[in-house]
Write an enzyme that holds these catalytic residues in place. Structure first.
Site, PDB file in Angstrom:
ATOM      1  CG  HIS A  50       9.949  39.007   4.383  1.00 38.38           C
ATOM      2  ND1 HIS A  50       9.971  39.827   5.479  1.00 38.38           N
ATOM      3  CD2 HIS A  50      11.133  38.336   4.376  1.00 38.38           C
ATOM      4  CE1 HIS A  50      11.126  39.662   6.125  1.00 38.38           C
ATOM      5  NE2 HIS A  50      11.831  38.769   5.485  1.00 38.38           N
ATOM      6  CB  SER A  56      18.948  47.288   4.866  1.00 33.22           C
ATOM      7  OG  SER A  56      19.209  46.155   5.648  1.00 33.22           O
ATOM      8  CE  LYS A  85      18.437  43.157   5.751  1.00 33.24           C
ATOM      9  NZ  LYS A  85      18.967  42.015   6.577  1.00 33.24           N
TER      10      LYS A  85
END
Length: 295
Positions: A108, A138, A48
């Site tokens: 990620h 988020s 995010k």
């Protein structure tokens, strides 16, 4: 393999002490023996933090601003997500095998779980970091709509987990700091979400210089226009609406929700904000990274 109800919201699995989405954890073994190409480019972020945004920018750069080519497939296929694994969908590694060079990849993963080959090959990295408060908000909404995550519970309890690093991909604090430090020994372009939002043209010019792909000012303006939040939110090749509803339920929350800086002010209570600030000061002590939580 179809997703069945029992597969919804599995608990996170810990790999080397880092919590990871169960299905993604299953992909990490095969990833360790994967050999990247030296001309690969890795987009790395904590979740995010503008991953899809920068992926779309880079895909447009790699195709000289040709919008039609950038509508050729979903962003998951155009920029393979290396640790991606969900029942019923091709894995990130499978997508990678079908991707012609030069390839854009995304991850990620914290450094402890990153495939060793990426560092050995000195693969260039574009890292994007976003302020922790907006990431937390988020991420909470993403947990709610992306059913590969455990149930997030209340915002209050999720915030506690986020601060403790007990969310998927572990500690935000560790992630942003270790990738920053990697830049001492590895080719890393470290960008800030807030900077891209404030002046996308300036930040795109940095990317162009880093990847060695000069483009005309007219083309850069074209890329700025077509990678705006408004344009990407309505682009099915970028907004993840092509994934099955069993994986991402956009009726709960859109994948591209607001894309603004400072939305945390609408969610954090005064007490939560004070507690977060005190915790943040401890976790980021001695770090020379400066984040802006409002513009």
């Amino acid at each position: 393999m179809e997703l069945v109800r029992g597969d919804y919201r599995p608990p996170l699995e810990y790999v080397k002490g880092i919590p990871i989405i169960k299905y993604f954890a299953e992909s990490l073994g095969p990833l360790q023996s994967w050999q990247p190409r030296p001309d690969d480019l890795l987009i790395s972020t904590y979740p995010k933090s503008g991953t899809t945004w920068v992926s779309e920018i880079l895909d447009m750069i790699y195709h000289g601003g040709d919008l039609e080519k950038c509508h050729r497939d979903s962003i998951l296929t155009r920029v393979p997500f290396i640790e991606f694994k969900v029942p019923g969908c091709p894995t990130g590694l499978e997508v990678l095998e079908d991707t012609p060079p030069p390839r854009l990849l995304k991850t990620h993963l914290p450094l402890a779980l990153l495939p060793k080959g990426l560092l050995d090959q000195k693969v260039k990295v574009v890292y994007v970091a976003r302020n922790a408060k907006d990431v937390a908000v988020s991420f909470y909404h993403f947990y709610r709509m992306a059913k590969v995550h455990p149930d997030p519970g209340t915002w209050e309890s999720f915030l506690d987990k986020f601060m403790a690093g007990e969310v998927s991909y572990g500690s935000w604090y560790q992630h942003v700091q270790e990738w920053w430090e990697l830049g001492r020994t590895h080719p890393v372009l470290y960008l800030f979400y807030e900077d891209i939002q404030e002046n996308p043209k300036r930040e795109i010019q940095k990317i162009l210089e880093f990847v060695g792909r000069p483009l005309s000012e007219e083309t850069v303006d074209h890329i700025v226009q077509h990678t705006s939040f408004k344009e990407m939110k309505k682009n099915p090749m970028a907004n993840y609406t092509t994934l099955p509803v069993e994986v991402m339920d956009h009726s709960v929350s859109a994948f591209m929700r607001k894309g603004v800086t400072g939305d945390w002010k609408n969610v954090f209570t005064v007490a939560q904000n004070e507690r977060f600030d005190a915790h943040y000061a401890k976790k980021m002590a001695g770090c020379n990274l400066n984040f802006r939580s409002e513009l």
